[in-house]
Design a protein around this motif. Sequence first.
Motif, PDB file in Angstrom:
ATOM      1  N   PHE A  73      -1.368   9.697  12.966  1.00 58.22           N
ATOM      2  CA  PHE A  73      -1.135  10.636  14.066  1.00 58.22           C
ATOM      3  C   PHE A  73      -0.568   9.925  15.286  1.00 58.22           C
ATOM      4  CE2 PHE A  73      -4.414  14.041  12.605  1.00 58.22           C
ATOM      5  CZ  PHE A  73      -3.522  14.486  11.649  1.00 58.22           C
ATOM      6  N   ALA A  74      -1.019   8.722  15.559  1.00 61.20           N
ATOM      7  CA  ALA A  74      -0.488   7.958  16.702  1.00 61.20           C
ATOM      8  C   ALA A  74       0.994   7.655  16.482  1.00 61.20           C
ATOM      9  CB  ALA A  74      -1.280   6.670  16.904  1.00 61.20           C
ATOM     10  N   LEU A  75       1.366   7.282  15.258  1.00 58.21           N
ATOM     11  CA  LEU A  75       2.770   7.013  14.953  1.00 58.21           C
ATOM     12  C   LEU A  75       3.592   8.300  15.044  1.00 58.21           C
ATOM     13  CD1 LEU A  75       2.314   4.479  12.020  1.00 58.21           C
ATOM     14  CD2 LEU A  75       3.351   3.992  14.245  1.00 58.21           C
ATOM     15  N   PHE A  91       4.842   2.011  10.661  1.00 61.84           N
ATOM     16  CA  PHE A  91       4.710   2.673   9.366  1.00 61.84           C
ATOM     17  C   PHE A  91       4.700   1.648   8.237  1.00 61.84           C
ATOM     18  CE2 PHE A  91       6.327   6.657  11.436  1.00 61.84           C
ATOM     19  CZ  PHE A  91       5.258   7.468  11.087  1.00 61.84           C
ATOM     20  N   LEU A  92       5.598   0.671   8.312  1.00 60.28           N
ATOM     21  CA  LEU A  92       5.664  -0.356   7.265  1.00 60.28           C
ATOM     22  C   LEU A  92       4.374  -1.170   7.176  1.00 60.28           C
ATOM     23  CD1 LEU A  92       9.288  -1.805   7.401  1.00 60.28           C
ATOM     24  CD2 LEU A  92       8.142  -0.772   5.452  1.00 60.28           C
ATOM     25  N   ASP A 147       1.689  11.315  28.473  1.00 58.18           N
ATOM     26  CA  ASP A 147       0.629  12.301  28.289  1.00 58.18           C
ATOM     27  C   ASP A 147       0.982  13.369  27.257  1.00 58.18           C
ATOM     28  OD1 ASP A 147      -0.982  11.041  30.156  1.00 58.18           O
ATOM     29  OD2 ASP A 147      -0.180  12.225  31.828  1.00 58.18           O
ATOM     30  N   PHE A 148       2.153  13.282  26.673  1.00 58.30           N
ATOM     31  CA  PHE A 148       2.597  14.262  25.683  1.00 58.30           C
ATOM     32  C   PHE A 148       1.956  13.957  24.330  1.00 58.30           C
ATOM     33  CE2 PHE A 148       6.324  14.983  22.588  1.00 58.30           C
ATOM     34  CZ  PHE A 148       5.840  16.209  22.177  1.00 58.30           C
ATOM     35  N   VAL A 149       1.073  14.859  23.898  1.00 56.96           N
ATOM     36  CA  VAL A 149       0.425  14.733  22.598  1.00 56.96           C
ATOM     37  C   VAL A 149       0.754  15.956  21.740  1.00 56.96           C
ATOM     38  CG1 VAL A 149      -1.779  14.481  21.389  1.00 56.96           C
ATOM     39  CG2 VAL A 149      -1.436  13.359  23.592  1.00 56.96           C
TER      40      VAL A 149
END
Length: 184
Positions: free
Chosen positions: A7-9, A155-156, A56-58
């Motif tokens: 989710f963070a990625l 991701f890798l 702050d954009f989630v």
Amino acid sequence: MDQKRIFALRDKVERVSVSTAVLLLSFSNLNSLIIPMDSQRVKETIKKHIDILLEDFVEDIDLIQILPSVAVQVVKDVNDYLEEKKKDPLSSSMVEELTKQINSLEDPNQRIRDLLQKRIVDFCKQVISGTMKNMQVPPGLTICKSELGDNTGGFLRLINYNKRVFGDFYNHIIENHCIFQVEA
């Protein structure tokens, strides 16, 4: 366990696509006002400022509150540049149109935002699947190549770690659920 990392990625990909879309929209309107040799510097200044605002954009709903500030910052940065070059500031109609276009990025299906996000995801897929022959940054993403590399590297690392820990089971998941045909 990996849900938070994934989710963070994902959130980083979203922020990069919105940030880059703001720049593309802005420069499609402002290109004639900025001297070509100054263009990269102005883009980097604007990007640095809007990336801070987008921290702050989630969720997409957050953009309703954030994007008006982003538009104000873009206008300020461009007007600062124009003042430095002893030119008139942006007209009120230009400010209004630019603000309207930037605010339209709240919609996740907005054409430019969606295209940039697809290019970022396709780039990551190609790198992960090993089908990329040369690491060329997709069109429109050169201004965010650093973030693109960070996201792809994240991701890798996650995939390689899981392959080492979970072996064949994880390879099966990746092959059946993550390696898609890259859209043209």
